[in-house]
Design an enzyme around this catalytic site. Structure first.
Site, mmCIF file in Angstrom:
data_model
loop_
_atom_site.group_PDB
_atom_site.id
_atom_site.type_symbol
_atom_site.label_atom_id
_atom_site.label_comp_id
_atom_site.label_asym_id
_atom_site.label_seq_id
_atom_site.Cartn_x
_atom_site.Cartn_y
_atom_site.Cartn_z
ATOM 1 N N HIS A 295 0.824 -1.220 0.000
ATOM 2 C CA HIS A 295 0.000 0.000 0.000
ATOM 3 C C HIS A 295 0.855 1.266 0.000
ATOM 4 O O HIS A 295 0.533 2.251 0.656
ATOM 5 C CB HIS A 295 -0.944 0.019 1.222
ATOM 6 C CG HIS A 295 -2.024 -1.016 1.156
ATOM 7 N ND1 HIS A 295 -3.224 -0.803 0.518
ATOM 8 C CD2 HIS A 295 -2.081 -2.287 1.641
ATOM 9 C CE1 HIS A 295 -3.984 -1.889 0.618
ATOM 10 N NE2 HIS A 295 -3.311 -2.817 1.300
ATOM 11 N N ASP A 358 -0.903 -4.912 5.999
ATOM 12 C CA ASP A 358 -1.912 -5.752 5.351
ATOM 13 C C ASP A 358 -1.615 -5.923 3.865
ATOM 14 O O ASP A 358 -0.932 -5.095 3.263
ATOM 15 C CB ASP A 358 -3.298 -5.118 5.514
ATOM 16 C CG ASP A 358 -3.354 -3.713 4.904
ATOM 17 O OD1 ASP A 358 -2.406 -2.951 5.142
ATOM 18 O OD2 ASP A 358 -4.320 -3.405 4.194
ATOM 19 N N GLU A 359 -2.171 -6.969 3.306
ATOM 20 C CA GLU A 359 -2.183 -7.188 1.851
ATOM 21 C C GLU A 359 -0.859 -6.862 1.165
ATOM 22 O O GLU A 359 -0.850 -6.228 0.112
ATOM 23 C CB GLU A 359 -3.294 -6.340 1.206
ATOM 24 C CG GLU A 359 -4.667 -6.696 1.707
ATOM 25 C CD GLU A 359 -5.743 -5.723 1.232
ATOM 26 O OE1 GLU A 359 -6.836 -6.198 0.952
ATOM 27 O OE2 GLU A 359 -5.492 -4.513 1.154
ATOM 28 N N ALA A 360 0.236 -7.306 1.765
ATOM 29 C CA ALA A 360 1.544 -7.050 1.148
ATOM 30 C C ALA A 360 1.815 -8.140 0.116
ATOM 31 O O ALA A 360 2.797 -8.882 0.205
ATOM 32 C CB ALA A 360 2.620 -7.000 2.225
#
Ligand code: TNX
Length: 551
Positions: A295, A358-360
């Site tokens: 992100h 998150d969501e790496a």
């Protein structure tokens, strides 16, 4: 912003609000004096019609009536301080709570309501002191015919008590113009303390930028429900929203985009301090988040030197996730992280700093672990505790808090890893996406929001127990709950409010009220009575068909 309320509607709402019962057609239709008599004759709102539900309510005795002669008396708790420090700090905070109460009550009542330190046996009395079991946020509210006595160990408790006082008064008290009254409060005692220390709401100001005024507006709405933490998601692929002196292009360039191609924006340090100050005056702590290592497109676009290949990508205005990553093997990355965390920690009086995680999906597992092991100590070095989205349980340092955002389709392995970390001492903030995410659509017809975690109705967001939510997690590991609001599909306060209300109060209640008070049928009745308040406050709420709104 919100809806415009006409004077006719104001009057109706105030009449409706004078009772806990649904309005009768006659009272609702009455706009003249005839209906006023009916309102006057009514008994005051029951003391237990409050959100979040108080821990203990005992109705007893005659009601108190606020009149043109009512004064607000402040006692600074001098006699209660065993160490002999009485002084400035606490009294100033108590006085601030009293002034806020007066500011709230003056417009609708039209009374002077002076705040005074001169003692007396009447009026609305605020004092520091009271029983140890009230803790740092609890309060006791005693309503008798002669006086309303509010006491707490800390100013935060008094502030929460004032929010209760607001809600046991007729909804018309929220109006900013003079209303007919009477301003009666049922007699009795409320003793109230929170179930969890952390009761949060998150606002994503990265996907769409929300100016300082919009953030303050939300803070005021959160405070009414005893939410004590505002988590600001300050960076993401689509924008960087906080000025960093040592890396000025982050805000100057990285702040100039948002979802859909709008102008974006960012907070100067002065803006940010103003948000922190405003929140703190309402007893909310701000938790800033810089999301890393994924992100991060806005940062990577601002500085070519942060990219593994030395080439800055273009700015991004779509809503895909999981394509960007800081360059983990690159030493410069850690200069960047150190500078950003140092400057942000210096702006943060609260204990926590959120580092995302998150969501790496564009970071290998190995790199992710390397990165998190290196970055968590930086947070500690600058005197803060790290919070991360629950993926951080892959490599949590001692003291790091994990924010769980899984949902019913989160795999057993992932849940087990979170539970295992919790058993080893990692504290959890619960934000299950299919319960607490305010950006999920209510149902298929909701014009805003996303639905990757399913639809989240008003009932669904309330009807779960944080204590027993995750299998294998001991209750003591739960620090609290948080309702995140991601902003891919929202750009204004009216849109924000449409998604937050009426679900936010439900999550706030889960964070504050004892599990024993949990009951959907009772809750929806209490929630219904918030409708007239929101109309007077100009809150653009969703009229969920699951709630028996007065009209
Ligand atoms: C998942 S939940 C995200 C965000 C999105 C959100 C939309 C989480 C930690 N990450 O990047 O904005 O879904 O609902």
């Amino acid at each position: 912003m919100g809806r415009r309320i006409g004077p006719l509607l104001l009057l109706c709402a105030s009449l409706l609000a004078a009772t806990a019962l649904p309005a009768t057609p006659t009272a609702a239709a009455g706009t003249g004096t005839g209906a006023e008599d009916a309102a006057t004759a009514r008994s005051p709102r029951p003391l237990d019609q409050v959100i979040p539900a108080p821990a203990s309510v005992r109705e007893k005795g005659r009601p108190y009536t606020i009149t043109p002669r009512t004064v607000i008396r402040v006692y600074d708790g001098q006699s209660h301080d065993r160490r002999g420090n009485h002084g400035g700090g606490a009294s100033k905070d108590v006085r601030q709570v009293a002034e806020r109460l007066a500011e709230l009550l003056r417009p609708a009542t039209g009374y002077r309501l002076p705040v005074t330190t001169s003692p007396g046996r009447d009026g609305i009395q605020l004092r520091l002191g009271g029983h140890r079991t009230l803790g740092s946020e609890g309060y006791r509210l005693d309503v008798g015919e002669r006086a309303v006595k509010l006491s707490a160990r800390e100013p935060a408790g008094l502030f929460h008590g004032v929010q209760t006082l607001r809600q046991v008064l007729p909804a018309a008290v929220e109006a900013r113009s003079e209303q007919p009254g009477p301003w009666r409060i049922a007699g009795g005692t409320i003793t109230d303390t929170p179930r969890y220390a952390y009761r949060g709401a998150m606002l994503d100001v990265a996907r769409h930028f929300f100016p300082v005024g919009a953030v303050k507006r939300y803070i005021d709405q959160l405070a009414l429900y005893k939410v004590n933490t505002l988590h600001l998601h300050l960076s993401d692929d689509q924008g960087w929203r906080i000025a960093v002196d040592s890396w000025p292009r982050l805000a100057d360039y990285g702040g100039g985009s948002e979802v859909g191609g709008g102008p974006g924006g960012y907070y100067t340090k002065a803006d940010y301090r103003e948000i922190v100050r405003y929140a703190s005056a309402r007893h909310l702590t701000v938790v800033p988040e810089i999301d890393m290592p994924g992100h991060t497109n806005a940062a990577l676009a601002s500085y070519a030197e942060l990219n593994c290949d030395g080439v800055a990508p273009p700015r991004y205005t779509g809503i895909e996730v999981g394509f960007s990553s800081l360059c983990v093997p690159l030493e410069r990355t850690y200069d960047f992280v150190d500078d950003v965390i140092r400057e942000l920690a210096a702006l943060t009086p609260g204990p926590y700093l959120h580092i995302g995680g998150d969501e790496a999906h564009a970071t290998s597992h190995e790199d992710y672990v390397t990165f998190m092991r290196r970055v968590q100590p930086v947070v500690a070095k600058y005197g803060k505790k790290a919070i991360g989205w629950h993926q951080i349980t892959a490599a949590p340092d001692r003291g790091t808090v994990a924010q769980y955002w899984g949902y019913d389709q989160t795999g057993a392995e992932e849940r087990a890893r979170v539970a295992e970390a919790a058993r080893r001492g990692t504290k959890l903030v619960l934000s299950p996406a299919d319960r607490a995410y305010l950006d999920m659509k209510y149902d298929k017809d909701t014009p805003l929001g996303l639905s990757w975690a399913g639809y989240v109705s008003t009932r669904r967001s309330y009807d779960w127990d944080p204590g027993g939510y995750l299998e294998g997690v001991p209750e003591r590991a739960v620090l609290g709950v948080e309702a995140p609001l991601w902003s891919e599909t929202i750009a204004t306060s009216a849109q924000l409010e449409y998604l937050a209300f009426p679900r936010l109060p439900g999550v706030a209640e889960l964070g504050w009220s004892p599990a024993a008070t949990h009951d959907w049928d009772g809750y929806r009745e209490r929630l219904a009575q918030q409708g007239p308040r929101w109309e007077l406050m100009g809150v653009n709420y969703y009229r969920s068909p699951q709630v028996p709104w007065p009209r």
